[in-house]
Design a protein around this motif. Structure first.
Motif, short mmCIF file in Angstrom:
data_model
loop_
_atom_site.label_atom_id
_atom_site.label_comp_id
_atom_site.label_asym_id
_atom_site.label_seq_id
_atom_site.Cartn_x
_atom_site.Cartn_y
_atom_site.Cartn_z
N PRO A 1 0.82 -1.21 0.00
CA PRO A 1 0.00 0.00 0.00
C PRO A 1 0.86 1.26 0.00
O PRO A 1 1.95 1.29 0.59
N ASN A 2 0.36 2.31 -0.64
CA ASN A 2 1.14 3.53 -0.86
C ASN A 2 1.82 4.06 0.40
O ASN A 2 2.99 4.47 0.37
N ARG A 3 1.09 4.04 1.49
CA ARG A 3 1.63 4.61 2.73
C ARG A 3 2.88 3.89 3.21
O ARG A 3 3.72 4.47 3.92
N LEU A 4 3.05 2.62 2.82
CA LEU A 4 4.18 1.83 3.29
C LEU A 4 5.39 1.89 2.36
O LEU A 4 6.44 1.33 2.70
N VAL B 1 -7.12 1.73 -1.15
CA VAL B 1 -6.98 2.67 -2.26
C VAL B 1 -7.87 3.90 -2.08
O VAL B 1 -7.64 4.93 -2.72
N PHE B 2 -8.87 3.82 -1.20
CA PHE B 2 -9.73 4.96 -0.92
C PHE B 2 -9.60 5.41 0.54
O PHE B 2 -10.51 5.99 1.10
N ASN B 3 -8.44 5.17 1.11
CA ASN B 3 -8.21 5.48 2.51
C ASN B 3 -7.11 6.53 2.64
O ASN B 3 -5.97 6.28 2.24
N PRO B 4 -7.42 7.72 3.19
CA PRO B 4 -6.37 8.72 3.37
C PRO B 4 -5.19 8.21 4.21
O PRO B 4 -4.05 8.61 3.98
N ALA B 5 -5.47 7.32 5.16
CA ALA B 5 -4.41 6.78 6.01
C ALA B 5 -3.40 5.97 5.23
O ALA B 5 -2.25 5.82 5.65
N PHE B 6 -3.82 5.44 4.07
CA PHE B 6 -2.91 4.67 3.21
C PHE B 6 -2.48 5.46 1.98
O PHE B 6 -1.97 4.89 1.02
N SER B 7 -2.70 6.78 2.01
CA SER B 7 -2.26 7.67 0.92
C SER B 7 -2.87 7.25 -0.42
O SER B 7 -2.18 7.22 -1.44
N GLY B 8 -4.18 6.95 -0.38
CA GLY B 8 -4.86 6.51 -1.59
C GLY B 8 -5.46 7.65 -2.38
O GLY B 8 -5.07 8.80 -2.26
N PHE C 1 5.59 6.91 -5.80
CA PHE C 1 6.86 6.58 -5.15
C PHE C 1 6.72 6.60 -3.63
O PHE C 1 7.08 5.64 -2.94
N THR C 2 6.21 7.72 -3.10
CA THR C 2 6.01 7.89 -1.67
C THR C 2 4.72 8.68 -1.47
O THR C 2 4.04 9.04 -2.42
N SER C 3 4.41 8.98 -0.21
CA SER C 3 3.23 9.78 0.09
C SER C 3 3.50 11.27 -0.01
O SER C 3 2.61 12.06 -0.34
#
Length: 327
Positions: free
Chosen positions: A71-74, A166-173, A95-97
């Protein structure tokens, strides 16, 4: 190039299928938090080694490079750990958040004299290079339009009250980071950083963008970029010049066919023979790792950093804030 993978989604399968087509490249190990998931992917591609402990995989001396599709956040956390363990890194887009995270990764890669890549298909496509070669034929650019829309099955989950990554701000979606990013790379690799960027988005009550329109202002022309995960559309790129226009069929992420329109003439440009759109980036990364071409790698990192600055500015323009922004 012997790689270890982080993540087990469809994109990983596509990347491993690309790796199978390359000489002197192979997947040595698969990591997943769950052994059953890791083994399923490993068995599919004939990989003997699986890990459920990431630190163990990163210490494996048989691995040269780590492919990250978590996931993006990681992304930042996983890439940092891989670099600290002496591994080259291929990281899925985005690449990153944040800009801050990417700047730290680039500094670490250079300190360790390791190679670091963003896995963005567009800029490595042969047809994209044909666009660069022929764009002068359409004269002075006046308008660019991009649309990449793909209704996500995860959107149904969102409508049902769930919050997929993918629709979670916590995962930078969100649509900008997940899908519109292809359009951003397409435009900026051709024309550089815009003078101004604005982003208007359709936002879910949790704050994430499910679709949106990005507007770039350049000195002599405008560019609009639509990215949607809550609708389908005819996907395309149009580059409009005073002497003609270029039509990229089916959108920026694959550059499947390029039609050059000048006057009454239409020329089809297509140098892509491999149906796997991930093949060309995998081939490029393997070559850079084999030749240790740090100069080219760092040039690509400069491009990725420029894109990340625009993405971050666009998010904040639309009021989309990630927890990572406060880290």
């Amino acid at each position: 190039m012997r790689i270890g993978t982080i993540g087990t989604g469809v994109i990983v399968e596509g990347f491993l299928q690309a790796i199978e087509q390359l000489d002197d490249a192979s997947c040595h190990a698969v990591y997943s938090r769950q052994e059953t998931t890791a083994k399923k992917l490993a068995d599919q591609f004939g990989v003997e080694t699986t890990y459920t402990d990431l630190s163990d995989m990163l210490k494996d001396p048989q691995i040269d490079a780590v492919y990250i599709a978590s996931p993006n956040r990681l992304h930042s956390e996983h890439a940092t750990a891989a670099l600290k363990n002496g591994k080259h890194v291929i990281c899925e887009k985005p690449f990153t958040s944040t800009v801050k995270e990417l700047e730290a990764l680039i500094a670490l890669a250079k300190e360790k004299q390791l190679l670091l890549f963003e896995a963005i298909t567009t800029v490595h496509m042969p047809n994209y290079h044909l666009i660069k070669k022929h764009i002068h034929q359409i004269g002075r650019i006046k308008m660019v339009q991009c649309n990449y829309s793909q209704y996500s099955s995860k959107y149904n989950q969102l409508l049902a009250g769930e919050t997929p990554n993918v629709f979670n701000p916590a995962f930078s979606g969100g649509a900008l980071m997940d899908i519109n990013i292809y359009n951003v790379h397409f435009i900026m690799n051709l024309f550089g950083t815009p003078e101004q960027v604005r982003y208007q988005a359709n936002r879910h009550p949790n704050g994430i963008d499910t679709s949106g329109v990005l507007t770039f202002t350049y000195r002599d022309f405008m560019a609009t970029s639509v990215g949607s995960k809550d609708t389908n559309s005819l996907n395309f790129v149009l580059i409009q010049g005073e002497k003609g226009f270029i039509h990229v069929k089916n959108g920026a992420n694959g550059c499947e066919e390029v039609l050059l329109h000048t006057g009454d003439q239409v020329i089809s440009l297509n140098a892509q023979t491999n149906p796997n759109r991930l093949f060309y980036e995998a081939e490029a990364f393997q070559h850079i790792i084999a030749t240790k071409d740090h100069e080219l790698c760092y040039a690509w990192l400069d491009d990725s950093l420029s894109v990340m600055k625009v993405l971050e500015a666009a998010r904040k323009d639309a009021g989309i804030i990630f927890p990572a922004d406060h880290s």
